[in-house]
Design a protein around this motif. Structure first.
Motif, PDB file in Angstrom:
ATOM      1  N   ASP A 218      59.965  85.309  29.333  1.00  0.00           N
ATOM      2  CA  ASP A 218      60.371  84.273  28.379  1.00  0.00           C
ATOM      3  C   ASP A 218      61.307  84.646  27.142  1.00  0.00           C
ATOM      4  O   ASP A 218      62.144  83.753  26.849  1.00  0.00           O
ATOM      5  CB  ASP A 218      59.068  83.479  27.767  1.00  0.00           C
ATOM      6  N   SER A 232      60.999  83.445  22.009  1.00  0.00           N
ATOM      7  CA  SER A 232      60.224  82.971  23.556  1.00  0.00           C
ATOM      8  C   SER A 232      60.273  81.593  23.324  1.00  0.00           C
ATOM      9  O   SER A 232      59.461  81.271  23.059  1.00  0.00           O
ATOM     10  CB  SER A 232      58.897  83.835  23.687  1.00  0.00           C
ATOM     11  N   ASN A 234      60.269  78.925  25.383  1.00  0.00           N
ATOM     12  CA  ASN A 234      59.279  77.971  26.188  1.00  0.00           C
ATOM     13  C   ASN A 234      58.005  78.216  25.826  1.00  0.00           C
ATOM     14  O   ASN A 234      57.177  77.175  25.849  1.00  0.00           O
ATOM     15  CB  ASN A 234      59.690  78.342  27.725  1.00  0.00           C
ATOM     16  N   SER A 332      66.470  76.792  26.693  1.00  0.00           N
ATOM     17  CA  SER A 332      65.107  76.576  26.881  1.00  0.00           C
ATOM     18  C   SER A 332      64.615  75.426  27.775  1.00  0.00           C
ATOM     19  O   SER A 332      65.771  74.552  28.011  1.00  0.00           O
ATOM     20  CB  SER A 332      64.282  76.489  25.439  1.00  0.00           C
TER      21      SER A 332
END
Length: 384
Positions: A218, A232, A234, A332
């Motif tokens: 991620d 990160s 997500n 994303s």
């Protein structure tokens, strides 16, 4: 009331200091000499203070250095310029006081390059070295120092070729080692801390910078120069670290990671990334095919979409056996299968939550392992 309390404590402390120094008592008689403190008792005869002994049961951490900004040195002719990959692995360790109190350290120089020059050969050397270290039980964890430009790609690759449940932690910096407020030493300390704790096992490869722990699948770089560049997008970070503790936000995953054997040789199969934009035609796709690409990753607009001439060219390539994966340039979110485009009809694969760079690496690993059926490729993307 609080002020009075503080003053009283300060007064007591001052009196204690005077008594230890051997001031006269209230009676006017000299105070007895204070007994030597435990610290004074351990002073060596040469006048130097002895260091506290290092515990014998410290975890064993191997540091593999590859170069990057963390090993860079500033260019005297530029306010912002620097040369990556100048400091050695031992230089990096020496710049962090007390690092040897956290773990027993072993340093190995694998390469000394800027991460813009990271390549398959170094990846295979790293993966082979890490697997051998763990197979021989020479370390409880591995820390890889790396440039930030491609750190997420190397982390993702290692996450899929290192079979051990022992932690692998990649670390870098946004400022060179000779810069004011260089972030490398603090980041390296944090990385060693993370690799050294038992709770890091079973979490695969991680990236640690700016007191934050990220999972390899991620993490991504989001700013060109900020020390807070890694995110990160997500799922968010998996933990945080400070000088006192390492804290993970949840337990390690119970299901086994998707891993492959380390490829036997470089280069890996050619997989190109085609970047979608307004007014696009099929030139990029045709160029990739002309140079022998076995796979193409679309960095599509929105939910992995692109202009119709490009869709047609990609579908034509897929029908000829070229693996085509739809990812997104957005940064994303997940590319939904059979949503904006019909993957079943086109013969394409949805990248789901993987960005284009990581989709490319997974596609390379699938190709080198002979996994070319689109349905099986799609399942591997789901399992990654």
């Amino acid at each position: 009331m609080a002020r009075k309390t503080i003053l009283r404590v300060a007064g007591l402390a001052a009196c204690s200091a005077i008594l230890v120094a051997g001031c006269a008592s209230d009676s006017g008689d000299p105070a007895p000499a204070a007994a030597p403190s435990s610290a004074a008792a351990t002073q060596p005869t040469d006048g130097k203070t002895s260091e506290a002994p290092v515990p014998a049961n410290l975890p064993r951490i191997t540091i593999l250095a590859t170069g990057g900004t963390i090993a860079g040195k500033a260019n005297a002719n530029s306010a912002v310029g620097y040369t990556a990959g100048q400091a050695t692995a031992q230089d990096l360790i020496d710049a962090v006081p007390g690092l040897d109190k956290i773990a027993k350290l072993d340093a190995v120089q694998v390469s000394n390059i800027g991460s813009q020059d990271m390549n398959d050969e170094v990846w295979l050397a790293l993966a082979t070295k890490i697997n051998q270290i763990f197979a021989d039980d020479k370390a409880d964890g591995v820390v890889v120092t790396h440039g930030t430009d491609t750190i997420e790609e190397t982390a993702f690759f290692l996450d899929h070729v290192v079979a051990s449940d022992k932690p692998v932690v990649l670390v870098g910096s946004m400022r060179p080692s000779t810069a004011l407020s260089a972030d490398g030493p603090a980041n390296l300390r944090s990385a060693v801390q993370v690799a050294a704790v038992p709770e890091a096992r079973g979490r695969g490869t991680m990236v640690v910078l700016n007191d934050t722990i990220h999972a390899a699948d991620d993490v991504t770089k989001t700013n060109t120069t900020s020390v807070q560049t890694f995110a990160s997008p997500n799922r968010g970070p998996i933990g945080h670290v400070d000088a006192a503790a390492v804290q993970f936000s949840g337990p390690a995953a119970q299901q086994p990671r998707l891993t492959f054997p380390v490829p036997g040789k470089s280069p890996l199969p050619r997989v190109d990334i085609v970047y979608s934009h307004a007014g696009m035609d099929a030139t990029q796709v045709n160029d990739s095919l002309g140079h022998g690409a076995q796979g193409i990753v679309l960095a599509g607009v929105g939910d992995g979409n692109t202009a119709k001439p490009v869709v047609d060219a990609l579908s034509g390539a897929a029908k000829k056996g070229v693996l085509v994966v739809r990812s997104s340039r957005v940064g994303s979110g997940s590319v939904v299968r059979n949503a904006e485009l019909n993957d079943d009809q086109l013969g394409t694969v949805s990248a789901l939550g993987l960005n284009p760079a990581k989709s490319r690496i997974l596609l390379q690993l699938l190709l080198v392992n002979g996994i070319t059926d689109p349905a099986k490729v799609q399942q591997n993307f789901a399992d990654s």
